[in-house]
Design a protein around this motif. Structure first.
Motif, PDB file in Angstrom:
ATOM      1  N   ARG A 151       0.821  -1.206   0.000  1.00  0.00           N
ATOM      2  CA  ARG A 151       0.000   0.000   0.000  1.00  0.00           C
ATOM      3  C   ARG A 151       0.857   1.259   0.000  1.00  0.00           C
ATOM      4  O   ARG A 151       0.543   2.241  -0.673  1.00  0.00           O
ATOM      5  CB  ARG A 151      -0.931  -0.008   1.222  1.00  0.00           C
ATOM      6  CG  ARG A 151      -2.049   1.053   1.177  1.00  0.00           C
ATOM      7  CD  ARG A 151      -2.866   0.973   2.463  1.00  0.00           C
ATOM      8  NE  ARG A 151      -4.005   1.869   2.480  1.00  0.00           N
ATOM      9  CZ  ARG A 151      -5.244   1.519   2.172  1.00  0.00           C
ATOM     10  NH1 ARG A 151      -5.493   0.288   1.775  1.00  0.00           N
ATOM     11  NH2 ARG A 151      -6.227   2.404   2.256  1.00  0.00           N
ATOM     12  N   MET A 156      -2.608   4.720  -2.921  1.00  0.00           N
ATOM     13  CA  MET A 156      -3.458   4.548  -1.741  1.00  0.00           C
ATOM     14  C   MET A 156      -2.729   4.905  -0.459  1.00  0.00           C
ATOM     15  O   MET A 156      -3.316   4.840   0.630  1.00  0.00           O
ATOM     16  CB  MET A 156      -3.951   3.098  -1.662  1.00  0.00           C
ATOM     17  CG  MET A 156      -4.990   2.708  -2.702  1.00  0.00           C
ATOM     18  SD  MET A 156      -6.556   3.591  -2.515  1.00  0.00           S
ATOM     19  CE  MET A 156      -7.091   3.015  -0.902  1.00  0.00           C
ATOM     20  N   ASP A 157      -1.461   5.292  -0.557  1.00  0.00           N
ATOM     21  CA  ASP A 157      -0.681   5.534   0.654  1.00  0.00           C
ATOM     22  C   ASP A 157      -1.187   6.719   1.469  1.00  0.00           C
ATOM     23  O   ASP A 157      -0.888   6.831   2.656  1.00  0.00           O
ATOM     24  CB  ASP A 157       0.800   5.718   0.317  1.00  0.00           C
ATOM     25  CG  ASP A 157       1.054   6.900  -0.610  1.00  0.00           C
ATOM     26  OD1 ASP A 157       0.084   7.408  -1.205  1.00  0.00           O
ATOM     27  OD2 ASP A 157       2.214   7.315  -0.751  1.00  0.00           O
ATOM     28  N   TYR A 169      -8.005  -6.404   6.853  1.00  0.00           N
ATOM     29  CA  TYR A 169      -6.685  -6.501   6.234  1.00  0.00           C
ATOM     30  C   TYR A 169      -5.785  -7.473   7.010  1.00  0.00           C
ATOM     31  O   TYR A 169      -4.937  -8.151   6.423  1.00  0.00           O
ATOM     32  CB  TYR A 169      -6.059  -5.110   6.195  1.00  0.00           C
ATOM     33  CG  TYR A 169      -4.719  -5.020   5.507  1.00  0.00           C
ATOM     34  CD1 TYR A 169      -4.633  -4.800   4.135  1.00  0.00           C
ATOM     35  CD2 TYR A 169      -3.534  -5.128   6.222  1.00  0.00           C
ATOM     36  CE1 TYR A 169      -3.403  -4.698   3.498  1.00  0.00           C
ATOM     37  CE2 TYR A 169      -2.295  -5.034   5.595  1.00  0.00           C
ATOM     38  CZ  TYR A 169      -2.239  -4.820   4.240  1.00  0.00           C
ATOM     39  OH  TYR A 169      -1.024  -4.721   3.606  1.00  0.00           O
ATOM     40  N   GLN A 180      -4.251  -4.483  -0.828  1.00  0.00           N
ATOM     41  CA  GLN A 180      -3.609  -3.175  -0.680  1.00  0.00           C
ATOM     42  C   GLN A 180      -4.541  -1.980  -0.955  1.00  0.00           C
ATOM     43  O   GLN A 180      -4.429  -0.961  -0.298  1.00  0.00           O
ATOM     44  CB  GLN A 180      -2.358  -3.107  -1.571  1.00  0.00           C
ATOM     45  CG  GLN A 180      -1.348  -4.211  -1.336  1.00  0.00           C
ATOM     46  CD  GLN A 180      -0.926  -4.357   0.121  1.00  0.00           C
ATOM     47  OE1 GLN A 180      -0.932  -3.388   0.879  1.00  0.00           O
ATOM     48  NE2 GLN A 180      -0.596  -5.579   0.526  1.00  0.00           N
ATOM     49  N   PRO A 181      -5.480  -2.043  -1.911  1.00  0.00           N
ATOM     50  CA  PRO A 181      -6.370  -0.882  -2.119  1.00  0.00           C
ATOM     51  C   PRO A 181      -7.605  -0.887  -1.218  1.00  0.00           C
ATOM     52  O   PRO A 181      -8.528  -0.106  -1.450  1.00  0.00           O
ATOM     53  CB  PRO A 181      -6.791  -1.018  -3.593  1.00  0.00           C
ATOM     54  CG  PRO A 181      -5.999  -2.147  -4.168  1.00  0.00           C
ATOM     55  CD  PRO A 181      -5.615  -3.010  -3.015  1.00  0.00           C
TER      56      PRO A 181
END
Length: 491
Positions: A151, A156-157, A169, A180-181
């Motif tokens: 990520r 998306m960070d 998650y 990750q998204p």
């Protein structure tokens, strides 16, 4: 008992590989760990010989649908190389960026059936969330900044996960384990809305966009967008790899006006319909074409149009004559993002069953990817009447792919979203440089870069469709695509 190191290469990042490895390790009572690295997925495993053999076989035979396992190397570890702490269970550990960037990256994947069910379930906390995804679907290559795929290395960070998303998650039994998204209305990206006209309810001249930060606000934006389309308007809509220009495909005046504004007088326009049934009302669709339309890539598929009076037609599925004029084929695609599913569902309530979805650009220029530039070049310049954007950055510009089925074989016409940059195998390039750049033509340009592999063969990374390199903006896009491949894969 054996201690081994396992190296898995191919498309093994961004496809749920680590969660899959974790679950398989639990099933076979394997101890150790798994991590992402620049050159693939690494596993250290401790178990009996028979369990390890079954575990390694499962890594290729039962890999996630979006994965493509090309090679699995297994090496026994020396006694001193094994940490006895890893004999207490199995875990996912932090990624490493100490190896060469030779792993492959998954292209973007269309919304899966599970997420689609949740999207339209009023009891689900992601009901109508335009960015719903899981390890089996969602944005991949268009949001990645660097390898390994985590990520923090994506656009998306800037969206820290809320407690509910963070719990999913971290849960190995959840479909969003290490997705990750992963996001929701409380912590993720939101759609935005700006209109060219002043004084409208949900926006003004574009200085302050309306933000869909709640389900109610998001639904209101989608409803306003569909109202504008139903009234004959043209909207710039942000997708995975860039903006589309959308209008009602049954409204001849709207389609003609879109052609005039976009300066696209003759080329056919692609349409998006909600379902396979709608596509089959417009065109002949065989089994191979049906699989393409409804699969995980969802390109534009060139289909044979039905003749007048042929098939079960209704007024709702009539197209404006200027969509494709008298051509025998029509470019059709189904929704591949959650937002597109929501838009097509809302459009249906307004009597629209097909939308034009053409590249958001002036003819012969690159597709727009940035919200502010799209406002300037598409709305303020008079091409679109409004802009439906979002606050998740697009890091790689990608048009929709276009394919045709010929004698059962898929023939790419434009290879972009969903396909590129999946590499093509090459024989060894004897006497060539370690990396060869192939520039291709001036028109319909793509580029290719080669890489020597350890098995005496070579790999060829073919970029997405870039277009006609006849102006500065397109040449800048050409250079950006080249440097993107070089940086991501250490070429």
């Amino acid at each position: 008992m054996r201690h081994v190191h396992i190296h898995v290469t191919g498309i093994v990042q961004g496809v749920g590989m680590r969660p899959f490895v974790y679950r398989e390790a639990m099933a076979y009572s394997i101890c150790g760990w798994v991590l992402n690295a620049g050159d693939g997925v690494h596993v250290e495993a401790h178990a009996s010989g028979a369990a390890l053999d079954s575990f390694v076989a499962a890594l290729s035979e039962h890999a996630p649908a979006a994965a493509r396992v090309e090679r699995i190397d297994v090496a026994d570890l020396e006694p001193g190389a094994w940490d006895t702490a890893d004999e207490q269970g199995f875990r996912i550990v932090a990624s490493q960026d100490q190896t060469a960037h030779t792993t492959l990256i998954s292209p973007d994947i269309a919304t899966c059936d599970d997420c689609l069910r949740e999207l339209f379930d009023p009891d689900d906390r992601r009901f109508h969330y335009p960015f719903i995804n899981c390890t089996n679907c969602g944005p991949r290559f268009t949001i990645i900044r660097s390898l390994p795929y985590d990520r923090a290395a994506t656009s998306m960070d800037c969206f820290p996960m809320c407690p509910a998303c963070a719990t999913e998650y971290a849960n190995p039994l959840d479909r969003r384990f290490h997705a990750q998204p992963d996001a929701c209305f409380d912590c993720g990206p939101h759609i935005t809305w700006r209109e060219a006209a002043r004084g409208v309810e949900l926006g003004n001249s574009g200085a302050t966009p309306a933000v869909g930060d709640t389900r109610e606000a998001s639904d209101a934006i989608i409803e306003r967008c569909v109202e504008l389309l139903a009234a004959g308007g043209i909207v710039a809509i942000k997708g995975l790899g860039g903006f589309h220009l959308a209008c009602n495909a049954a409204n001849e005046q709207a389609v003609t006006e879109l052609r005039r504004r976009k300066r696209r007088s003759n080329k056919p326009l692609a349409v998006m319909v909600r379902s396979l049934a709608d596509a089959e009302c417009l065109c002949h669709v065989d089994d191979a074409e049906r699989d393409l339309l409804a699969g995980s890539i969802r390109p534009i598929v060139l289909l044979r149009r039905r003749g007048a009076g042929e098939g079960d037609f209704s007024d709702a599925l009539e197209l404006a004559p200027s969509v494709a004029r008298d051509l025998p084929e029509l470019g059709v695609m189904l929704p591949y993002t959650p937002l597109q599913h929501l838009l097509l569902a809302a459009a249906e309530t307004h009597g629209m069953h097909a939308l034009i979805m053409t590249s958001g650009n002036l003819s012969e220029e690159p597709i727009e990817t940035d919200d502010d530039l799209a406002w300037k070049h598409l709305v303020a310049a008079g091409i679109a009447d409004a802009l439906l954007g979002n606050d998740r950055a697009i890091l790689s510009r990608y048009d929709d792919s276009v394919v045709r089925v010929v004698d059962g074989a898929v023939m790419p016409v434009r290879r972009a979203r969903g396909y590129a940059p999946q590499p093509l195998p090459l024989p060894a390039l004897a006497g060539a440089a370690p990396c060869v750049l192939a520039c291709g033509p001036q028109q319909k340009a793509t580029i290719a870069l080669t890489r020597e592999d350890t098995n005496a063969a070579s790999t060829c990374f073919v970029s997405q469709h870039i277009g006609d390199v006849e102006n500065g903006a397109t040449f800048d896009a050409w250079n950006a695509a080249r440097t993107r491949l070089e940086d991501l894969f250490d070429l």
